[in-house]
Design a protein around this motif. Structure first.
Motif, PDB file in Angstrom:
ATOM      1  N   MET A   1      13.644  10.452  27.089  1.00 49.07           N
ATOM      2  CA  MET A   1      13.999   9.275  27.857  1.00 49.07           C
ATOM      3  C   MET A   1      15.108   8.491  27.165  1.00 49.07           C
ATOM      4  O   MET A   1      16.031   8.058  27.802  1.00 49.07           O
ATOM      5  CB  MET A   1      12.747   8.425  28.061  1.00 49.07           C
ATOM      6  N   GLU A   2      14.973   8.311  25.861  1.00 50.47           N
ATOM      7  CA  GLU A   2      15.990   7.570  25.118  1.00 50.47           C
ATOM      8  C   GLU A   2      17.332   8.296  25.149  1.00 50.47           C
ATOM      9  O   GLU A   2      18.367   7.655  25.193  1.00 50.47           O
ATOM     10  CB  GLU A   2      15.545   7.333  23.677  1.00 50.47           C
ATOM     11  N   GLN A   3      17.299   9.624  25.136  1.00 52.85           N
ATOM     12  CA  GLN A   3      18.544  10.389  25.175  1.00 52.85           C
ATOM     13  C   GLN A   3      19.233  10.183  26.528  1.00 52.85           C
ATOM     14  O   GLN A   3      20.436   9.996  26.580  1.00 52.85           O
ATOM     15  CB  GLN A   3      18.287  11.871  24.943  1.00 52.85           C
ATOM     16  N   VAL A   4      18.460  10.202  27.601  1.00 49.88           N
ATOM     17  CA  VAL A   4      19.023   9.973  28.928  1.00 49.88           C
ATOM     18  C   VAL A   4      19.630   8.586  29.004  1.00 49.88           C
ATOM     19  O   VAL A   4      20.736   8.406  29.497  1.00 49.88           O
ATOM     20  CB  VAL A   4      17.942  10.147  30.017  1.00 49.88           C
ATOM     21  N   ARG A   5      18.929   7.598  28.479  1.00 52.17           N
ATOM     22  CA  ARG A   5      19.427   6.223  28.490  1.00 52.17           C
ATOM     23  C   ARG A   5      20.724   6.117  27.683  1.00 52.17           C
ATOM     24  O   ARG A   5      21.663   5.462  28.098  1.00 52.17           O
ATOM     25  CB  ARG A   5      18.360   5.282  27.939  1.00 52.17           C
ATOM     26  N   ALA A   6      20.790   6.783  26.535  1.00 47.28           N
ATOM     27  CA  ALA A   6      21.994   6.750  25.707  1.00 47.28           C
ATOM     28  C   ALA A   6      23.161   7.402  26.432  1.00 47.28           C
ATOM     29  O   ALA A   6      24.283   6.908  26.386  1.00 47.28           O
ATOM     30  CB  ALA A   6      21.731   7.441  24.373  1.00 47.28           C
ATOM     31  N   GLU A   7      22.889   8.507  27.145  1.00 43.28           N
ATOM     32  CA  GLU A   7      23.952   9.170  27.893  1.00 43.28           C
ATOM     33  C   GLU A   7      24.444   8.275  29.025  1.00 43.28           C
ATOM     34  O   GLU A   7      25.642   8.186  29.267  1.00 43.28           O
ATOM     35  CB  GLU A   7      23.449  10.501  28.446  1.00 43.28           C
ATOM     36  N   THR A   8      23.543   7.608  29.705  1.00 41.01           N
ATOM     37  CA  THR A   8      23.923   6.701  30.782  1.00 41.01           C
ATOM     38  C   THR A   8      24.757   5.550  30.242  1.00 41.01           C
ATOM     39  O   THR A   8      25.761   5.176  30.828  1.00 41.01           O
ATOM     40  CB  THR A   8      22.676   6.152  31.501  1.00 41.01           C
ATOM     41  N   GLN A   9      24.378   5.011  29.112  1.00 41.45           N
ATOM     42  CA  GLN A   9      25.150   3.919  28.514  1.00 41.45           C
ATOM     43  C   GLN A   9      26.516   4.412  28.062  1.00 41.45           C
ATOM     44  O   GLN A   9      27.499   3.696  28.177  1.00 41.45           O
ATOM     45  CB  GLN A   9      24.373   3.309  27.354  1.00 41.45           C
ATOM     46  N   ALA A  10      26.595   5.653  27.562  1.00 41.57           N
ATOM     47  CA  ALA A  10      27.882   6.204  27.150  1.00 41.57           C
ATOM     48  C   ALA A  10      28.788   6.383  28.364  1.00 41.57           C
ATOM     49  O   ALA A  10      29.980   6.088  28.302  1.00 41.57           O
ATOM     50  CB  ALA A  10      27.682   7.535  26.429  1.00 41.57           C
ATOM     51  N   GLU A  11      28.228   6.859  29.479  1.00 41.57           N
ATOM     52  CA  GLU A  11      29.005   6.985  30.702  1.00 41.57           C
ATOM     53  C   GLU A  11      29.510   5.622  31.147  1.00 41.57           C
ATOM     54  O   GLU A  11      30.647   5.477  31.571  1.00 41.57           O
ATOM     55  CB  GLU A  11      28.144   7.571  31.820  1.00 41.57           C
ATOM     56  N   ALA A  12      28.661   4.633  31.066  1.00 43.00           N
ATOM     57  CA  ALA A  12      29.003   3.295  31.530  1.00 43.00           C
ATOM     58  C   ALA A  12      30.157   2.709  30.730  1.00 43.00           C
ATOM     59  O   ALA A  12      30.983   1.985  31.269  1.00 43.00           O
ATOM     60  CB  ALA A  12      27.794   2.382  31.449  1.00 43.00           C
ATOM     61  N   SER A  13      30.227   3.010  29.443  1.00 38.69           N
ATOM     62  CA  SER A  13      31.292   2.448  28.625  1.00 38.69           C
ATOM     63  C   SER A  13      32.650   3.021  29.005  1.00 38.69           C
ATOM     64  O   SER A  13      33.671   2.409  28.737  1.00 38.69           O
ATOM     65  CB  SER A  13      31.003   2.672  27.143  1.00 38.69           C
ATOM     66  N   ALA A  14      32.657   4.192  29.650  1.00 36.02           N
ATOM     67  CA  ALA A  14      33.912   4.835  30.021  1.00 36.02           C
ATOM     68  C   ALA A  14      34.250   4.593  31.490  1.00 36.02           C
ATOM     69  O   ALA A  14      35.265   5.063  31.969  1.00 36.02           O
ATOM     70  CB  ALA A  14      33.822   6.332  29.746  1.00 36.02           C
ATOM     71  N   GLU A  15      33.405   3.892  32.207  1.00 36.96           N
ATOM     72  CA  GLU A  15      33.583   3.716  33.643  1.00 36.96           C
ATOM     73  C   GLU A  15      33.377   2.255  34.035  1.00 36.96           C
ATOM     74  O   GLU A  15      32.627   1.539  33.392  1.00 36.96           O
ATOM     75  CB  GLU A  15      32.569   4.596  34.383  1.00 36.96           C
ATOM     76  N   ARG A  16      34.018   1.859  35.114  1.00 36.42           N
ATOM     77  CA  ARG A  16      33.879   0.481  35.604  1.00 36.42           C
ATOM     78  C   ARG A  16      32.470   0.254  36.124  1.00 36.42           C
ATOM     79  O   ARG A  16      31.909   1.085  36.828  1.00 36.42           O
ATOM     80  CB  ARG A  16      34.883   0.226  36.721  1.00 36.42           C
ATOM     81  N   LEU A  17      31.929  -0.881  35.774  1.00 35.13           N
ATOM     82  CA  LEU A  17      30.605  -1.272  36.241  1.00 35.13           C
ATOM     83  C   LEU A  17      30.752  -2.381  37.270  1.00 35.13           C
ATOM     84  O   LEU A  17      31.597  -3.263  37.131  1.00 35.13           O
ATOM     85  CB  LEU A  17      29.750  -1.763  35.072  1.00 35.13           C
ATOM     86  N   LEU A  18      29.910  -2.334  38.286  1.00 36.39           N
ATOM     87  CA  LEU A  18      29.955  -3.315  39.355  1.00 36.39           C
ATOM     88  C   LEU A  18      28.695  -4.166  39.345  1.00 36.39           C
ATOM     89  O   LEU A  18      27.599  -3.664  39.096  1.00 36.39           O
ATOM     90  CB  LEU A  18      30.055  -2.605  40.710  1.00 36.39           C
ATOM     91  N   SER A  19      28.858  -5.429  39.640  1.00 36.76           N
ATOM     92  CA  SER A  19      27.707  -6.334  39.736  1.00 36.76           C
ATOM     93  C   SER A  19      27.007  -6.086  41.070  1.00 36.76           C
ATOM     94  O   SER A  19      27.591  -5.523  42.009  1.00 36.76           O
ATOM     95  CB  SER A  19      28.169  -7.784  39.663  1.00 36.76           C
ATOM     96  N   PRO A  20      25.761  -6.523  41.191  1.00 33.51           N
ATOM     97  CA  PRO A  20      25.074  -6.392  42.476  1.00 33.51           C
ATOM     98  C   PRO A  20      25.847  -7.062  43.623  1.00 33.51           C
ATOM     99  O   PRO A  20      25.891  -6.539  44.728  1.00 33.51           O
ATOM    100  CB  PRO A  20      23.732  -7.088  42.234  1.00 33.51           C
ATOM    101  N   ALA A  21      26.466  -8.192  43.356  1.00 35.31           N
ATOM    102  CA  ALA A  21      27.239  -8.886  44.390  1.00 35.31           C
ATOM    103  C   ALA A  21      28.442  -8.056  44.831  1.00 35.31           C
ATOM    104  O   ALA A  21      28.767  -8.006  46.028  1.00 35.31           O
ATOM    105  CB  ALA A  21      27.693 -10.246  43.885  1.00 35.31           C
ATOM    106  N   GLU A  22      29.106  -7.392  43.888  1.00 38.00           N
ATOM    107  CA  GLU A  22      30.251  -6.545  44.240  1.00 38.00           C
ATOM    108  C   GLU A  22      29.814  -5.355  45.092  1.00 38.00           C
ATOM    109  O   GLU A  22      30.483  -4.993  46.064  1.00 38.00           O
ATOM    110  CB  GLU A  22      30.956  -6.051  42.977  1.00 38.00           C
TER     111      GLU A  22
END
Length: 72
Positions: A1-22
C-alpha cells in the motif's frame, strides 16, 4: 500500500494537480459530486500536506473523454 501511495505521489509531482473546484467547473457539476466520484472510484484523490484533495489532470481528462463518448 505504501509503495502504491509513493508511486502516486511521484506521479503527482510530475503532473498538474487540480482542485475539486477546478474539476467541478470542467464537468459543470458541484464539488460534492467530485467527492462522490472519488468515493465511487472514478477519480483518485491525492492529499496535500494540509489535507486538501487534489486530482491528477490526466485522470480528469480521461473521465471527460469518456463522458463525451457517453461511457461515463
Amino acid at each position: 500500500m505504501e509503495q502504491v501511495r509513493a508511486e502516486t505521489q511521484a506521479e503527482a509531482s510530475a503532473e498538474r494537480l487540480l482542485s475539486p473546484a477546478e474539476v467541478a467547473e470542467q464537468f459543470g457539476v458541484d464539488v460534492r459530486t467530485v467527492a462522490r466520484w472519488e468515493h465511487d472510484g472514478r477519480l483518485t484523490a491525492i492529499r496535500t500536506l494540509g489535507g486538501h484533495r487534489r486530482y491528477l489532470q490526466r485522470e480528469v481528462l480521461v473521465l471527460l473523454a469518456a463522458r463525451a463518448k457517453g461511457t461515463a
